[in-house]
Design a protein around this motif. Sequence first.
Motif, PDB file in Angstrom:
ATOM      1  N   GLU A  89      11.172   3.547  -5.822  1.00 60.88           N
ATOM      2  CA  GLU A  89      11.238   2.361  -5.352  1.00 60.88           C
ATOM      3  C   GLU A  89       9.797   1.693  -4.988  1.00 60.88           C
ATOM      4  OE1 GLU A  89      14.616   4.689  -4.886  1.00 60.88           O
ATOM      5  OE2 GLU A  89      12.724   5.124  -3.861  1.00 60.88           O
ATOM      6  N   GLY A  90       8.834   2.491  -5.470  1.00 61.08           N
ATOM      7  CA  GLY A  90       7.315   2.082  -5.366  1.00 61.08           C
ATOM      8  C   GLY A  90       6.576   2.416  -4.027  1.00 61.08           C
ATOM      9  N   VAL A  91       7.072   3.185  -3.204  1.00 59.49           N
ATOM     10  CA  VAL A  91       6.573   3.717  -1.982  1.00 59.49           C
ATOM     11  C   VAL A  91       5.658   4.871  -2.417  1.00 59.49           C
ATOM     12  CG1 VAL A  91       6.908   4.727   0.230  1.00 59.49           C
ATOM     13  CG2 VAL A  91       8.569   3.231  -0.676  1.00 59.49           C
ATOM     14  N   SER A  92       4.623   4.480  -2.148  1.00 63.22           N
ATOM     15  CA  SER A  92       3.212   5.563  -2.132  1.00 63.22           C
ATOM     16  C   SER A  92       3.677   6.939  -1.166  1.00 63.22           C
ATOM     17  CB  SER A  92       1.783   5.026  -1.899  1.00 63.22           C
ATOM     18  OG  SER A  92       0.911   6.053  -2.077  1.00 63.22           O
ATOM     19  N   ILE A  93       3.674   8.040  -1.947  1.00 59.40           N
ATOM     20  CA  ILE A  93       4.002   9.130  -0.853  1.00 59.40           C
ATOM     21  C   ILE A  93       2.679  10.018  -0.830  1.00 59.40           C
ATOM     22  CG2 ILE A  93       6.377   8.970  -0.942  1.00 59.40           C
ATOM     23  CD1 ILE A  93       6.328  11.095  -2.863  1.00 59.40           C
ATOM     24  N   ILE A  94       2.012  10.145  -1.873  1.00 59.83           N
ATOM     25  CA  ILE A  94       0.639  11.157  -1.868  1.00 59.83           C
ATOM     26  C   ILE A  94      -0.504  10.331  -2.547  1.00 59.83           C
ATOM     27  CG2 ILE A  94      -0.014  13.317  -3.009  1.00 59.83           C
ATOM     28  CD1 ILE A  94       2.816  14.322  -3.031  1.00 59.83           C
ATOM     29  N   LYS A  95      -1.462  10.686  -2.196  1.00 60.11           N
ATOM     30  CA  LYS A  95      -2.807   9.717  -2.757  1.00 60.11           C
ATOM     31  C   LYS A  95      -3.907  11.045  -2.711  1.00 60.11           C
ATOM     32  CE  LYS A  95      -2.048   5.455  -0.380  1.00 60.11           C
ATOM     33  NZ  LYS A  95      -2.566   4.359   0.462  1.00 60.11           N
ATOM     34  N   GLY A  96      -4.484  11.049  -3.790  1.00 62.36           N
ATOM     35  CA  GLY A  96      -5.793  11.645  -4.312  1.00 62.36           C
ATOM     36  C   GLY A  96      -6.730  11.271  -5.005  1.00 62.36           C
ATOM     37  N   SER A  97      -7.710  12.137  -5.175  1.00 62.37           N
ATOM     38  CA  SER A  97      -9.105  11.939  -5.685  1.00 62.37           C
ATOM     39  C   SER A  97      -9.139  13.025  -6.910  1.00 62.37           C
ATOM     40  CB  SER A  97     -10.262  11.292  -5.033  1.00 62.37           C
ATOM     41  OG  SER A  97     -10.110  10.613  -4.160  1.00 62.37           O
ATOM     42  N   ASP A  98      -9.757  12.817  -7.945  1.00 64.02           N
ATOM     43  CA  ASP A  98      -9.857  13.492  -8.985  1.00 64.02           C
ATOM     44  C   ASP A  98     -11.218  13.450  -9.685  1.00 64.02           C
ATOM     45  OD1 ASP A  98      -7.100  14.141  -8.773  1.00 64.02           O
ATOM     46  OD2 ASP A  98      -6.544  13.996 -10.705  1.00 64.02           O
TER      47      ASP A  98
END
Length: 122
Positions: A89-98
């Motif tokens: 549905e387009g809901v962000s659940i995890i964010k990160g940096s690589d």
Amino acid sequence: MSAHTALIDRYFDTWNETDASRRMELIVATWASDATYADPLLSAQSHEGIDAMIRAVHERFPQHRLRRTTAVDGFADRLRFSWELSTPEGVSIIKGSDFGQVDANGRLQAVTGFLDEAPSAV
């Protein structure tokens, strides 16, 4: 578009590919054969290991999508970028940096990931 940006966009294409044959083609084009990946939850080495890791993420998060959320910043053989995993549905659940290292052939040699935001159940 810089070579680093093109490489990382292909990296996300690889993570989002559900067709096993196409995903392996992308892995071979994107990653060195002895590449490594590590984050707090996952690790992998080699094309086969990276494929197994991505397949496991697809099983855990069906129809979710990873996307780059920042520009790719890089110099020499080093790069960094941020991303998010979103529900169907387009809901962000995890964010990160690589953070990554590129080999002499322009493929990923190593990626180290950090989770910036994640639910405790991940």
